[in-house]
Design an enzyme around this catalytic site. Structure first.
Site, PDB file in Angstrom:
ATOM      1  NE  ARG A   1      -4.298  -1.231   0.018  1.00 36.06           N
ATOM      2  CZ  ARG A   1      -4.222  -2.183  -0.890  1.00 36.06           C
ATOM      3  NH1 ARG A   1      -3.511  -2.469  -1.958  1.00 36.06           N
ATOM      4  NH2 ARG A   1      -5.480  -2.722  -1.227  1.00 36.06           N
TER       5      ARG A   1
ATOM      6  CD  GLU B   1      -2.658   3.328  -5.416  1.00 40.76           C
ATOM      7  OE1 GLU B   1      -3.775   2.922  -5.795  1.00 40.76           O
ATOM      8  OE2 GLU B   1      -1.745   2.654  -5.249  1.00 40.76           O
TER       9      GLU B   1
ATOM     10  CG  HIS C   1      -2.761  -0.502  -6.566  1.00 36.97           C
ATOM     11  ND1 HIS C   1      -3.254   0.132  -5.745  1.00 36.97           N
ATOM     12  CD2 HIS C   1      -2.786  -1.811  -6.583  1.00 36.97           C
ATOM     13  CE1 HIS C   1      -3.551  -0.956  -4.818  1.00 36.97           C
ATOM     14  NE2 HIS C   1      -3.219  -1.955  -5.473  1.00 36.97           N
TER      15      HIS C   1
END
Length: 347
Positions: A257, A286, A304
């Site tokens: 993450r 993000e 991602h």
């Protein structure tokens, strides 16, 4: 006897139709989609008990079924007392308050097991990129500049290395971290170091030739490449203070993450040369990517997508149903992440 109800959030299933039919025979399935997933509309439906006393929440896909936003107390407090399990696509669960679910006696099950192989493959790519500066070579080639191409071609060799024989320090040796370790040690002959809240068995350590570090700073000082593979627990695991304790010229890879790394500290470490290169599948803010990191030729940035493969998505869909069926049959799920927070009497 009344069948339990499953609230299916998002698009219809695409692949595991026989298993869905099995779930449908055992349960009443109500699918919620489109505008009904809007947070305010969904909240109102829960408040008015539109879906009745459902037992399970099922989100088979990552791209749909989450339109209502984060599952915080505002939503969780509205779930009926009958709800006992929530099974979702995806590996990360920073968007759902698993502690609050546990307080309500609700198991949360992620689908990390379904994307382990995909994430591990991309991690290997990022590790390789940080050692060989494939990011620089790619940027130079895509620039269509003959000068940039020639510069990369002539100068990369003088500062890059093969990963073979170097050490990989893994923060979080769970299923994904373990698979990365297996690939890195098996394919590249890398030495495996790791830091985790739980030490692996002697058998696992022996199979990898892995060395456990209870103290993260001590591992950072030894690792040639540091890989972040731990769930987000609310705080950064790499910041300016402990990055300074890394071996000079070390590398950082993150497939977990984005909020686990202080990106400004990483920029500073890269600019100073203390950190040689980085490979990032995930980012702090993000879908925005740090502009300074994106511009660096020694940083590989992805969108991602480490877990984004057909195999992962088929597995997400399947594992969610398997979790619910297992819970209904045995009282235990396959991949719960908060079972330790729920009293045994609730299971």
């Amino acid at each position: 006897m009344t069948k339990p109800t499953v609230l299916h959030l998002g698009d219809p299933i695409k692949w595991n139709h026989e298993l869905y039919q099995k779930l449908n025979l055992k349960c009443t399935i109500i699918r919620v989609s489109g505008k009904d997933l809007d947070r305010q509309v969904f909240k109102k439906a829960l408040q008015q008990k539109t879906y009745g006393d459902f037992t399970a929440l099922y989100r088979p896909f990552w791209n749909t079924g989450g339109e209502m936003g984060n599952w915080d107390d505002e939503l969780i407090s509205l779930l009926p007392a009958s709800c006992k399990i929530s099974a979702s696509a995806g590996a990360g669960f920073d968007w759902v308050d698993t502690s609050r679910l546990a307080a309500r006696g609700i198991l949360y099950c992620n689908a990390a097991a379904a994307c382990t192989e995909s994430v591990a493959d991309v991690a290997i790519w990022l590790i390789l990129s940080t050692f060989r500066l494939l990011s620089w070579s790619s940027k130079a080639a895509r620039s269509n500049s003959t000068a940039a191409f020639t510069d990369a071609q002539k100068n990369i060799a003088a500062i890059t290395h093969n990963p073979s024989g170097h050490s990989l320090g893994i923060i979080g040796l769970g299923n994904i971290g373990l698979r990365i370790a297996q690939k890195a040690s098996g394919a590249f002959g890398m030495k495996i170091l790791y830091n985790d809240v739980m030490r692996k068995s002697q058998e696992v350590e022996a199979s990898l030739g892995a060395t456990f570090y209870e103290n993260l700073d001590e591992m950072l000082a030894e690792a040639d490449c540091v890989l972040v593979a731990t769930p987000f627990g609310g705080s950064k695991v790499l910041n300016g203070t402990n990055m300074a304790k890394m071996k000079k010229g070390g590398r950082i890879v993150n497939i977990a993450r984005g909020k686990l790394i202080d990106e400004e500290a990483l920029v500073a470490a890269l600019e100073s040369g203390h950190v040689f290169a980085a490979g990032l599948d995930v980012h702090y803010d993000e879908p925005k990517v740090n502009e300074k990191l994106a511009a660096m030729r020694n940083v590989e940035v992805l969108s991602h997508t480490a877990g984004a493969s057909m195999e992962s998505h088929i597995g997400f869909e399947r594992l969610g149903m398997e979790n619910i069926l297992s819970f209904l049959d045995t009282g235990k799920a396959i991949t719960p992440v908060n079972a330790h927070l729920i009293g045994k009497s609730l299971l």
